[in-house]
Scaffold this motif. Sequence first.
Motif, PDB file in Angstrom:
ATOM      1  N   LEU A   1     -31.982 -28.319-123.142  1.00 19.82           N
ATOM      2  CA  LEU A   1     -31.342 -27.192-122.427  1.00 19.82           C
ATOM      3  C   LEU A   1     -32.025 -27.248-120.781  1.00 19.82           C
ATOM      4  O   LEU A   1     -31.196 -27.223-119.882  1.00 19.82           O
ATOM      5  CB  LEU A   1     -31.534 -26.029-122.970  1.00 19.82           C
ATOM      6  N   GLU A   2     -33.281 -27.307-120.863  1.00 19.29           N
ATOM      7  CA  GLU A   2     -33.911 -27.407-119.584  1.00 19.29           C
ATOM      8  C   GLU A   2     -33.319 -28.587-118.756  1.00 19.29           C
ATOM      9  O   GLU A   2     -33.357 -28.392-117.555  1.00 19.29           O
ATOM     10  CB  GLU A   2     -35.478 -27.492-119.759  1.00 19.29           C
ATOM     11  N   ARG A   3     -33.165 -29.897-119.088  1.00 18.61           N
ATOM     12  CA  ARG A   3     -32.632 -31.119-118.438  1.00 18.61           C
ATOM     13  C   ARG A   3     -31.179 -30.497-117.879  1.00 18.61           C
ATOM     14  O   ARG A   3     -30.831 -30.933-116.886  1.00 18.61           O
ATOM     15  CB  ARG A   3     -32.684 -32.249-119.463  1.00 18.61           C
ATOM     16  N   LEU A   4     -30.645 -29.909-118.817  1.00 11.37           N
ATOM     17  CA  LEU A   4     -28.974 -29.542-118.568  1.00 11.37           C
ATOM     18  C   LEU A   4     -28.970 -28.738-117.498  1.00 11.37           C
ATOM     19  O   LEU A   4     -28.044 -28.625-116.519  1.00 11.37           O
ATOM     20  CB  LEU A   4     -28.059 -29.228-119.623  1.00 11.37           C
ATOM     21  N   LYS A   5     -30.075 -27.890-117.391  1.00 10.03           N
ATOM     22  CA  LYS A   5     -30.076 -26.762-116.166  1.00 10.03           C
ATOM     23  C   LYS A   5     -30.126 -27.455-114.747  1.00 10.03           C
ATOM     24  O   LYS A   5     -29.746 -26.585-113.735  1.00 10.03           O
ATOM     25  CB  LYS A   5     -31.136 -25.632-116.535  1.00 10.03           C
ATOM     26  N   SER A   6     -30.544 -28.645-114.693  1.00 12.70           N
ATOM     27  CA  SER A   6     -30.747 -29.341-113.425  1.00 12.70           C
ATOM     28  C   SER A   6     -29.356 -29.830-112.899  1.00 12.70           C
ATOM     29  O   SER A   6     -29.375 -30.214-111.914  1.00 12.70           O
ATOM     30  CB  SER A   6     -31.817 -30.328-113.405  1.00 12.70           C
ATOM     31  N   LEU A   7     -28.536 -29.632-113.713  1.00  9.23           N
ATOM     32  CA  LEU A   7     -27.092 -30.368-113.380  1.00  9.23           C
ATOM     33  C   LEU A   7     -26.184 -29.266-112.789  1.00  9.23           C
ATOM     34  O   LEU A   7     -26.353 -28.056-113.005  1.00  9.23           O
ATOM     35  CB  LEU A   7     -26.349 -30.843-114.703  1.00  9.23           C
ATOM     36  N   LYS A   8     -25.362 -29.908-111.812  1.00 14.82           N
ATOM     37  CA  LYS A   8     -24.422 -28.756-111.196  1.00 14.82           C
ATOM     38  C   LYS A   8     -23.516 -28.113-112.061  1.00 14.82           C
ATOM     39  O   LYS A   8     -23.452 -26.929-111.948  1.00 14.82           O
ATOM     40  CB  LYS A   8     -23.754 -29.556-109.912  1.00 14.82           C
ATOM     41  N   ALA A   9     -23.056 -29.104-113.166  1.00 10.56           N
ATOM     42  CA  ALA A   9     -22.134 -28.444-113.928  1.00 10.56           C
ATOM     43  C   ALA A   9     -22.586 -27.026-114.952  1.00 10.56           C
ATOM     44  O   ALA A   9     -21.734 -26.621-115.456  1.00 10.56           O
ATOM     45  CB  ALA A   9     -21.504 -29.622-114.801  1.00 10.56           C
ATOM     46  N   TYR A  10     -23.811 -27.091-114.899  1.00 11.44           N
ATOM     47  CA  TYR A  10     -24.489 -26.073-115.706  1.00 11.44           C
ATOM     48  C   TYR A  10     -24.182 -24.425-115.172  1.00 11.44           C
ATOM     49  O   TYR A  10     -24.114 -23.626-116.049  1.00 11.44           O
ATOM     50  CB  TYR A  10     -25.909 -25.997-115.756  1.00 11.44           C
ATOM     51  N   GLY A  11     -23.738 -24.407-113.905  1.00  8.77           N
ATOM     52  CA  GLY A  11     -23.414 -23.336-113.333  1.00  8.77           C
ATOM     53  C   GLY A  11     -22.003 -22.792-114.062  1.00  8.77           C
ATOM     54  O   GLY A  11     -21.831 -21.620-113.921  1.00  8.77           O
ATOM     55  N   TYR A  12     -21.232 -23.477-114.793  1.00  7.68           N
ATOM     56  CA  TYR A  12     -19.993 -23.214-115.470  1.00  7.68           C
ATOM     57  C   TYR A  12     -20.196 -22.705-116.661  1.00  7.68           C
ATOM     58  O   TYR A  12     -19.413 -21.748-117.578  1.00  7.68           O
ATOM     59  CB  TYR A  12     -18.881 -24.307-115.466  1.00  7.68           C
ATOM     60  N   ILE A  13     -21.629 -22.735-117.293  1.00  9.31           N
ATOM     61  CA  ILE A  13     -21.655 -22.562-118.693  1.00  9.31           C
ATOM     62  C   ILE A  13     -22.059 -20.861-118.963  1.00  9.31           C
ATOM     63  O   ILE A  13     -22.819 -20.347-118.315  1.00  9.31           O
ATOM     64  CB  ILE A  13     -22.966 -23.327-119.285  1.00  9.31           C
ATOM     65  N   ASN A  14     -21.136 -20.527-119.949  1.00  7.32           N
ATOM     66  CA  ASN A  14     -21.533 -18.883-120.282  1.00  7.32           C
ATOM     67  C   ASN A  14     -22.480 -18.839-121.434  1.00  7.32           C
ATOM     68  O   ASN A  14     -23.081 -17.634-121.405  1.00  7.32           O
ATOM     69  CB  ASN A  14     -20.158 -18.335-120.510  1.00  7.32           C
ATOM     70  N   ASP A  15     -22.842 -19.679-122.288  1.00  8.54           N
ATOM     71  CA  ASP A  15     -23.674 -19.419-123.315  1.00  8.54           C
ATOM     72  C   ASP A  15     -23.962 -20.933-123.997  1.00  8.54           C
ATOM     73  O   ASP A  15     -23.729 -21.904-123.614  1.00  8.54           O
ATOM     74  CB  ASP A  15     -22.659 -18.737-124.473  1.00  8.54           C
TER      75      ASP A  15
END
Length: 188
Positions: A46-60
Amino acid sequence: MINFTWKQWIYVDAYIMHCEEVEDLFQYFADHHKKMIVCVDSAMELERLKSLKAYGYINDVVYHKGIEAIETDLHNHKRKIKDAVIITQHPFNTKDITSLGIEDQYGNLTNFLHVLRRYEETLYRKLISVNIAMMILLCISFFCKLPSSLAGSLMLVAIMILIINFFYGVSKGIFHLGQLFEMIVDSL
């Protein structure tokens, strides 16, 4: 082609988050008011994914991958199974939840986005063509010297087809009820 119109919850895995076109896909879903939920194995992932721009679209976030984790999440949040779609690299074998495997069915995310947009454009063109044809029929029945019973029947048929066509477009996510209200306000 999956009809995403009534789907509210889009579950994706880490593989999808790393695809090149994921921001375009998430923007498409955000424009259509869908909620994206990512499935991860661990907090480190999850921490690795948070660095991606696309993570801003994630709601949960759902921890633990697999169909059981998604079904548990749906149950815990009182979400309906029919309102969920799983988008992963390879589809799950499940009869209850719609599952889409990007690599297996489309080759990559770019092809999937192309097919999705092409489907919407084709449907939009068909619906607009029917609307134009019905408007021409209305004009013919109104301005041509036809017997009143025939003109009335043509007008009624054209208006009914326009209404049915519009609500079909609403059901497919092509038109929105706000457009109807805008047309009414503009005509006043």
